[in-house]
Design a protein around this motif. Structure first.
Motif, PDB file in Angstrom:
ATOM      1  N   GLU A 205      42.734  55.268  48.328  1.00 10.29           N
ATOM      2  CA  GLU A 205      41.684  55.743  47.430  1.00 10.29           C
ATOM      3  C   GLU A 205      40.333  55.548  48.119  1.00 10.29           C
ATOM      4  O   GLU A 205      40.065  54.478  48.674  1.00 10.29           O
ATOM      5  N   GLU A 206      39.500  56.590  48.065  1.00  6.03           N
ATOM      6  CA  GLU A 206      38.254  56.543  48.828  1.00  6.03           C
ATOM      7  C   GLU A 206      37.173  57.401  48.158  1.00  6.03           C
ATOM      8  O   GLU A 206      37.409  58.574  47.877  1.00  6.03           O
ATOM      9  N   PRO A 207      36.000  56.840  47.922  1.00  5.26           N
ATOM     10  CA  PRO A 207      34.889  57.666  47.437  1.00  5.26           C
ATOM     11  C   PRO A 207      34.500  58.702  48.490  1.00  5.26           C
ATOM     12  O   PRO A 207      34.605  58.447  49.702  1.00  5.26           O
ATOM     13  N   MET A 208      34.045  59.867  48.049  1.00  2.00           N
ATOM     14  CA  MET A 208      33.668  60.936  48.978  1.00  2.00           C
ATOM     15  C   MET A 208      32.695  61.868  48.263  1.00  2.00           C
ATOM     16  O   MET A 208      32.818  62.092  47.059  1.00  2.00           O
ATOM     17  N   GLY A 209      31.760  62.417  48.993  1.00  2.24           N
ATOM     18  CA  GLY A 209      30.788  63.324  48.408  1.00  2.24           C
ATOM     19  C   GLY A 209      31.417  64.647  47.997  1.00  2.24           C
ATOM     20  O   GLY A 209      32.367  65.128  48.617  1.00  2.24           O
ATOM     21  N   PHE A 210      30.845  65.268  46.953  1.00  3.51           N
ATOM     22  CA  PHE A 210      31.365  66.543  46.444  1.00  3.51           C
ATOM     23  C   PHE A 210      31.367  67.610  47.523  1.00  3.51           C
ATOM     24  O   PHE A 210      32.359  68.343  47.691  1.00  3.51           O
ATOM     25  N   ASP A 211      30.280  67.746  48.252  1.00  2.00           N
ATOM     26  CA  ASP A 211      30.197  68.797  49.273  1.00  2.00           C
ATOM     27  C   ASP A 211      31.246  68.596  50.355  1.00  2.00           C
ATOM     28  O   ASP A 211      31.873  69.565  50.821  1.00  2.00           O
ATOM     29  N   ARG A 212      31.473  67.358  50.743  1.00  2.00           N
ATOM     30  CA  ARG A 212      32.469  67.103  51.790  1.00  2.00           C
ATOM     31  C   ARG A 212      33.884  67.384  51.296  1.00  2.00           C
ATOM     32  O   ARG A 212      34.658  68.060  51.973  1.00  2.00           O
ATOM     33  N   VAL A 213      34.223  66.881  50.109  1.00  2.00           N
ATOM     34  CA  VAL A 213      35.604  67.030  49.646  1.00  2.00           C
ATOM     35  C   VAL A 213      35.940  68.498  49.370  1.00  2.00           C
ATOM     36  O   VAL A 213      37.063  68.946  49.623  1.00  2.00           O
TER      37      VAL A 213
END
Length: 448
Positions: A205-213
């Motif tokens: 589980e990993e946080p990630m920015g909307f644009d990147r994902v």
């Protein structure tokens, strides 16, 4: 997402008549003429025959997870809780037969004791197997599909009280449809699932920015057996989850970490945050920015159901649409732009999952690679404006709504987005010409 409790459903009132039945979310209710809890398949068949003789419609209901009125009836409500448990294990064939009223949690625990597992599952396990499969419950998977797609055979009580056995070899035309029958073809009494030896999954589980994902979505799906993510409205923040098979050994989250993530943040604090947001909607964007940063990266390994599923105690209302996979990123960006420019205040994250194409007549993934977008609103919060706007986006992309979640589509729409829709309705005409298993919801989505 979603959970339910059976305790609300079908209690007797003061005069000995059934009380109003309510679903878990509390957005659907009905008052049946009578409630029957059969102790055997024979008693269930007799209940169906008696309902027909009395001129009453009949519906089976599990644990009330659906946000639609798929199981609501003013006739006879069948509660299958007594029809539960594994009835056969065939290790050579790789199958397990289970009674229809078995709750998925109990099935998963029993399978693990046998050293077996389903290949894929949804993210909760409080539904009955019949309810989950009949409405199209699914998880996320690059190669493995919904729970219904793992069915190898089933038994169905038809409108004339017959017990019909269905598989690819026996009554194949019924099998093609009844794996996901929305309760329209009969009452499922048992299901035979494909299973496999118990295995390990490693979750990252990993946080990630909307644009990147969103830019890397196809890459993440291709590289992982199971990929999903949540976007937090009013922010550019997401939380991703990748589940892949592993050699083990089990390395579950420590008790403190598990409590913080699964109970404090995902349930306790989330409940408080949503309650605050309902009382003070203007605070939701600020709350969302803080909440979306609260979850941290973690990696753990365990047997499948302990990785796929998690407790969901915060009640909500949900809409979910299945889109052609190539359309999902564009639709999600449209949804974000809509939220960003509107006065909507959304305290629940938006969930994105995938599924391969399958061959079930009315499966949301029937005949096409699929991705799902699920939108939620906290119970008691007005949801119509948000869901209406989201649905407008989803239907513009030929979306198919989840059969058990809020939507406004009708038979005319479904005839356009399901190439085999007429095949299903013709089968229904043959199996239930008098609409013994009908209700208002089925009239809307399947036609009269």
């Amino acid at each position: 997402m979603g959970t339910a409790t059976a305790g609300q459903n079908g209690r007797a009132g003061a005069a000995g008549k059934p009380a109003a039945w309510r679903n878990w979310a509390g957005n659907v209710s009905a008052t049946p003429a009578r409630v029957v809890t059969p102790a055997s398949v024979g008693e269930l068949r007799e209940a169906v025959r008696r309902a027909a003789a009395d001129g009453l419609r009949v519906k089976a209901v599990g644990t009330g997870h659906s946000f639609t009125a798929a199981a609501a009836t003013d006739g006879v409500l069948i509660r299958p809780q007594a029809l539960r448990g594994i009835t056969a294990v065939d290790r050579t064939a790789g199958t397990v037969t289970v009674a229809a009223g078995t709750v998925l949690k109990d099935l998963n625990v029993a399978l693990a004791r046998e050293g077996l597992s389903l290949t894929n599952m949804g993210d909760i396990m409080e539904q009955t197997v019949a309810g989950a499969t009949s409405t199209g419950t699914h998880g996320t998977g690059r190669d493995s599909a919904s729970i219904a797609a793992q069915i190898r055979a089933l038994e169905l009580v038809t409108a004339d009280g017959r017990l019909l056995t269905c598989s690819e070899k026996e009554n194949p035309e019924v099998f093609a449809a009844a794996r996901l029958g929305i309760g329209a073809l009969g009452i499922v009494t048992s299901v035979t699932f494909a299973v496999e030896p118990l295995f390990f999954l490693t979750a990252r589980e990993e946080p990630m920015g909307f644009d990147r994902v969103t830019a890397e979505f196809d890459e993440h799906v291709a590289e992982n057996e199971h990929f999903e993510f949540y976007w937090f409205p009013h922010t550019g923040n997401c939380n991703t989850k990748r589940n892949n098979r592993s050699q083990g050994p089990a390395a579950p989250p420590g008790p403190v970490s598990a409590w913080v993530e699964d109970e404090l943040l995902s349930n306790g604090l989330f409940q408080a945050v949503n309650s605050l947001g309902r009382a003070v909607p203007a605070a939701i964007p600020s709350i969302a920015r803080v909440a979306s940063r609260a979850l941290s990266a973690r990696t753990y390994t365990d047997i499948p159901y302990k990785v796929f599923t998690s407790p969901r105690r915060v009640r909500f209302v949900e809409m979910e649409y299945a889109l052609p996979r190539e359309h999902v990123v564009g639709a999600l960006r449209e949804l974000k732009a809509l939220v960003d420019r509107s006065d909507l205040r959304i305290s629940f994250p938006v969930e994105v999952r995938t599924a391969p194409a399958d061959d079930i007549t009315l499966s949301t993934a029937s005949g096409r690679e699929t991705a799902y977008i699920a939108v939620h609103m906290y119970k008691g919060t007005p949801y119509q404006a948000y869901f209406t706007a989201a649905e407008r986006i989803f239907t513009a992309h030929e979306g198919r709504p989840h059969w058990g979640k809020v939507h406004t589509r009708d038979a005319e729409y479904f005839a356009r987005v399901y190439p085999r829709f007429g095949e299903f309705t013709a089968l229904r005409d043959r199996l239930d010409p008098d609409r013994l298993f009908g209700n208002d919801y089925l009239r809307r989505v399947l036609g009269a």
